[in-house]
Design an enzyme around this catalytic site. Structure first.
Site: not given
Ligand code: NAD
Length: 338
Positions: A235, A259, A264, A296
């Site tokens: 994000r 990305d 954005e 994105h």
């Molecule tokens: P997920 O919930 O499986 O994993 C997130 C991890 O972050 C968890 O293990 C959680 O414990 C950890 N976390 C929470 N707070 C934290 C902190 N302060 N420090 C360190 N770790 C922490 O999520 P995911 O499916 O792996 O997605 C990760 C990110 O990718 C999300 O922000 C999501 O919005 C983003 N995303 C981006 C796209 C894109 O197209 N660019 C697509 C999908 C998801």
């Protein structure tokens, strides 16, 4: 069910139409984003399908309820654009797609890292001009470098595994929950400050919360190793963009691949090639030869779009049949995500 699908691009229409062969819903594709002005287009549709950049505040939800909408289906995981409490008050159920393809995002993260680190966009731009000189294109091996993965959930775990097993990097990780399978392959969990001070490459995969907003700021950049490489496919607001620009200008940060970008919402997903973009920070970012930005698109694979379409239409069928909704978003989930 009669479904008004807002904010649709050609790829949304293609994948939703294909998946709908197995569901038989009455899909009405609309190009505009959902907001107060466009909400009346949903009148007479029991379900409304939306994306990350549609607006579903209390006013818009009120208009949808007046028009007979009972279900909002988000074709994405995030739901920060929906006033869930207002939806509950209005009797509108909200569903989402919590996970579709972590591989899509993890693989794109590695693609961005390799591209920016090995200067692929610059090389390609030169070759297209018949300039085959190699000066300025020296990269670094990933092998043996120290990479820090912040957030080792679904996506971060795949990235950490790829960097460790595929490239033989030293991998540091930081998360509130440790993944024993990563520890077993030699990923070393450390606190976030240690990771940010020791890593040569930092890749962000934690969610955006009040605690993680501007996780990468001027202080972190000042204390990081010289030549830090930063990749963000999570994000935009995890990074303070002004501080990042400062780090690039000071040559403390040697490469950046993004990305996502904190402002954005005003830019991404639209063709603005005939417009004047007035976001000076974004425009400054684009001037650096060692910055790579994509709009994105990390999620954008055939597999992910198929999964998003299938899960969305399946939730709509479940709601129509009165079955339990596995992907429902309610105020308890909102409280848990803070
Ligand atoms: P997920 O919930 O499986 O994993 C997130 C991890 O972050 C968890 O293990 C959680 O414990 C950890 N976390 C929470 N707070 C934290 C902190 N302060 N420090 C360190 N770790 C922490 O999520 P995911 O499916 O792996 O997605 C990760 C990110 O990718 C999300 O922000 C999501 O919005 C983003 N995303 C981006 C796209 C894109 O197209 N660019 C697509 C999908 C998801």
């Amino acid at each position: 069910m009669r479904v008004a699908i807002f904010n649709t691009k050609a790829y949304d229409r293609r994948f939703l139409t294909q998946a709908n062969a197995g569901f038989g819903h009455d899909l009405h594709f609309l190009e505009p984003r959902l907001d107060l002005a466009t909400a009346p287009l949903a009148a007479g549709h029991q379900a409304v399908c939306v994306f990350v950049n549609d607006v579903l505040d209390a006013g818009v939800l009120g208009k949808l309820a007046e028009g007979g909408t009972k279900l909002v289906a988000l074709r994405c995981a995030g739901f920060n654009n929906v006033d869930i409490a207002a939806a509950e008050r209005l009797g509108i159920t909200v569903v989402r797609v919590p996970a579709y393809s972590p591989h899509a995002v993890a693989e794109f993260t590695i693609a961005l890292l390799l591209a920016v680190d090995r200067k692929v966009p610059r090389a390609w731009a030169r070759v297209r001009e018949n300039n085959f000189a190699l000066d300025g294109l020296i990269g670094r091996n990933l092998h043996g470098r120290t990479a820090g993965v912040i957030g080792t959930g679904k996506i971060g775990a795949l990235v950490a595994r790829t960097l460790r097993l595929g490239f033989d990097c030293e991998v540091l990780a930081s998360d509130v929950v440790e993944d024993p399978e990563l520890a077993a392959i030699g990923v070393r969990y450390v606190d976030c400050a240690t990771l940010l001070a020791e890593a040569e490459i930092v890749t962000l995969h934690c969610p955006l919360t009040p605690e993680t907003r501007h996780l990468i700021d001027a202080d972190v950049i000042a204390r990081a190793r010289d030549g830090l490489v930063i990749v963000n496919t999570s994000r935009g607001a995890l990074i303070d963009t002004a501080a990042l620009i400062g780090g690039l200008k000071a040559r403390k940060v040697s490469a950046v691949a993004l990305d996502v970008y904190e402002q954005e919402a005003d830019l991404f997903f639209e063709d603005l090639s005939d417009e004047i973009v007035s976001d000076d920070l974004f425009q400054r970012l684009l001037t650096f030869p060692n910055v790579l930005v994509t709009g994105h698109q990390a999620f954008l694979t055939e597999e992910a779009l198929e999964a998003i379409a299938r899960t969305t239409l399946s939730s709509i069928s479940d709601a129509e049949a009165g079955r339990a909704l596995a992907n429902r978003v309610d105020t308890r989930l909102v409280a848990g995500s803070r």
